[in-house]
Design an enzyme around this catalytic site. Sequence first.
Site, PDB file in Angstrom:
ATOM      1  N   HIS A  86     -51.018  25.652  48.393  1.00  8.79           N
ATOM      2  CA  HIS A  86     -51.421  25.840  46.988  1.00  8.79           C
ATOM      3  C   HIS A  86     -52.070  24.549  46.510  1.00  8.79           C
ATOM      4  O   HIS A  86     -51.655  23.454  46.924  1.00  8.79           O
ATOM      5  CB  HIS A  86     -50.193  26.083  46.092  1.00  8.79           C
ATOM      6  CG  HIS A  86     -49.747  27.509  46.010  1.00  8.79           C
ATOM      7  ND1 HIS A  86     -48.422  27.850  45.859  1.00  8.79           N
ATOM      8  CD2 HIS A  86     -50.437  28.676  46.031  1.00  8.79           C
ATOM      9  CE1 HIS A  86     -48.316  29.177  45.798  1.00  8.79           C
ATOM     10  NE2 HIS A  86     -49.534  29.693  45.910  1.00  8.79           N
ATOM     11  N   CYS A 120     -44.255  23.176  40.863  1.00  5.23           N
ATOM     12  CA  CYS A 120     -44.097  24.601  41.199  1.00  5.23           C
ATOM     13  C   CYS A 120     -43.014  25.256  40.331  1.00  5.23           C
ATOM     14  O   CYS A 120     -43.050  26.464  40.098  1.00  5.23           O
ATOM     15  CB  CYS A 120     -43.697  24.772  42.665  1.00  5.23           C
ATOM     16  SG  CYS A 120     -44.974  24.325  43.816  1.00  5.23           S
TER      17      CYS A 120
END
Length: 692
Positions: free
Chosen positions: A168, A264
């Site tokens: 990511h 996150c």
Amino acid sequence: MRSGLRYLMCSPTHYEVDYIINPWMEGNVHRSSREEAARQWEGLHKILDELADVQLVEPAPGWPDMVFTANAGLVLDKNVVLSRFFHPERQGEEPHFREWFEAQGYVVCELPTKIAFEGAGDALLDREGRWLWAGYGFRSSLESHPYLAKYLDIEVLSLRLVDERFYHLDTCFCPLSDGYLLYYPPAFDDTSNRLIESRVSPDKRLVVGEVDAVNFACNAVNVERTVIVNQVTPGLAARLASCNFAVRETPLSEFLKAGGAAKCLTLRLTEPRTVEMPQVQVATRNVEMQGHLLDSALMTEVIDLILKGGASFQILDFKVGQRRQDTSYTRLQVTAPTAETLESVLTQLIDRGAVLAEEAVRDAELQAATQDGVAPQDFFVTSIYPTEVRLGGRWVVVAHQRMDGAIVVEPETGTARCALLRDIKAGERVVTGVEGIRTRHQKALPDREREEFSFMASGVSSERRVELVVEQVAWQLRRLRTQGGKAVVVAGPVVIHTGGGAHLANLIREGYVQALLGGNAIAVHDIEQAFHGTSLGVDLQRGVVIQGGHRHHLKTINLIRRCGSIAAAVEQGVLHSGIFYECVKAGVPFSLAGSIRDDGPLPDTEMDLIQAQTDYARLIEGADLILMLSSMLHSIGVGNMTPAGVKLVCVDINPAVVTKLADRGSVESVGVVTDVGLFLSLLVRQLHYLDH
Ligand code: NAD
């Protein structure tokens, strides 16, 4: 003091490493401690709560990764683009997050079903609100970026992730207040790094090393001048401090087991937007391909090319041929972050036979050359495959096809031809870009037993197949001789050293060879053998070095120079045998290209290399079969100027040379790893066997 910013978190009630969807999870399934995870999450929550307003979404049982709220969606003002998870393991989180956003009054934008996008995990706003950095490559697809630009009315800068540990964007990239950027460059491809460097000045770029990167230093939550992070090295902490950032470390090791850390675990709900910028959309084109896409592995090759070229794709249509002889069809949407990247990928796809989809087909773009010997910079580089260009709505075959050329068009006659850069004249119209160009790239089906050159499947034959190859080549040579076809031989001096000279002379005498290409050496060694029975001073009959034999070499050159040429030496009765004697006698044209290694050279050796290339090209024109015999230099030269459709047989003792020459991706080339003297003797024997 609280900043007035709002964040979303989700308690780790159901958190656990339950499956493997990234490299961090490997070996960690059911290895995280829920109590420790809860403690660590509380630690992060406490710090963030001091600095901002933290809201919570109810964790849903069965969705262990819901704790990573960064992936709920991407929020800007009152809009949220909801995530569409790539992996089914997380897709069940989507309705829970949608429910929360709707309850809060957000305008929820949803992407089309097939387009993956993982929210703020892959889309990070510049902290000054100037643009959106968007990642792709592992989870989110590049195709999602135009939608982000449209839904959020913001400029999107696409960054390609290339290291699967940083799957990511927020695992390796963190925009900070005041235009600073914390990031790990090796996680991105070159184009993306250049884009980052063009937007963020060097004094604002805080590059982290691998140690900080794998400790998720970039997965940081930045609230004004505070950076909340799992762990940083003292060096990075000092650099952040020198830029006026206070680092607050909070251990998050239990979440690292699932590939996530501070960033996150949070989703920022108040994002800045200070400057209105025009949207920039990624570049997209549809292409179509027809052929043996699966059997010949062309589809895999094409997909590989797209991804390695920095673009991405969607298969819009795929029709698989039902029977072995049927072709398949596909329509692909190719998307790239910039028009240049798209063009470079499309060029390679066109070389593989792809055509820009029908509705997009336009005439080829032409630009006038402004200088002799120089093409417009954006010129289309040709390949060995037959090419057509669209001129005035009509497809025109490009004449004199060869690789590494440009396409010159004559609008008056409506014709097109391949031209080498040096032959282009100022004012000539040259094809640029990728519009209106198509090539015929027919990849063979493996095991085409009905093909006359059945062994020729672009493979390298092993020793035990030599005899089979010899039989096929002999059969071809006889057929060409009968039909008045054209066989060209390219040969190096090894032919003489290995005792193959007499055999090659035999082939020429018997009318199997229509042109001979080589360098100074093959001619000198052949004639030395005719004069003295030696090659570079070695007696070929006995295989021993002759005392003073090396002088034979120079005496040979000298004698031919005195005669004026090889043909003159034959006419004057000086030269009586050998390969070149037979060429002169049979009227077989030859061309000897010079090199820096050459002794002499012989008067026939062309030391002007541009002229030599022209001579070679002229002799290759119309060839049906080219036999390349142990000369890497000349064979590569010939390979570059030969269009697809001409059968190439490359004989060399070195497998690497054979692979390079035979691997043109076309059906007609074959490599034979063997001694060239042996090959020629077997070939002559086979031809005699067929003749008598
Ligand atoms: P090259 O290195 O390009 O090719 C020689 C090839 O022969 C190699 O690929 C090698 O693997 C292969 N080979 C070696 N032994 C073999 C065997 N027994 N069977 C099959 N293949 C074998 O060299 P080149 O083409 O010989 O020469 C390059 C250039 O140098 C030419 O222009 C040549 O004319 C020149 N040259 C000049 C002189 C001279 O004037 N005295 C001498 C040698 C080369």
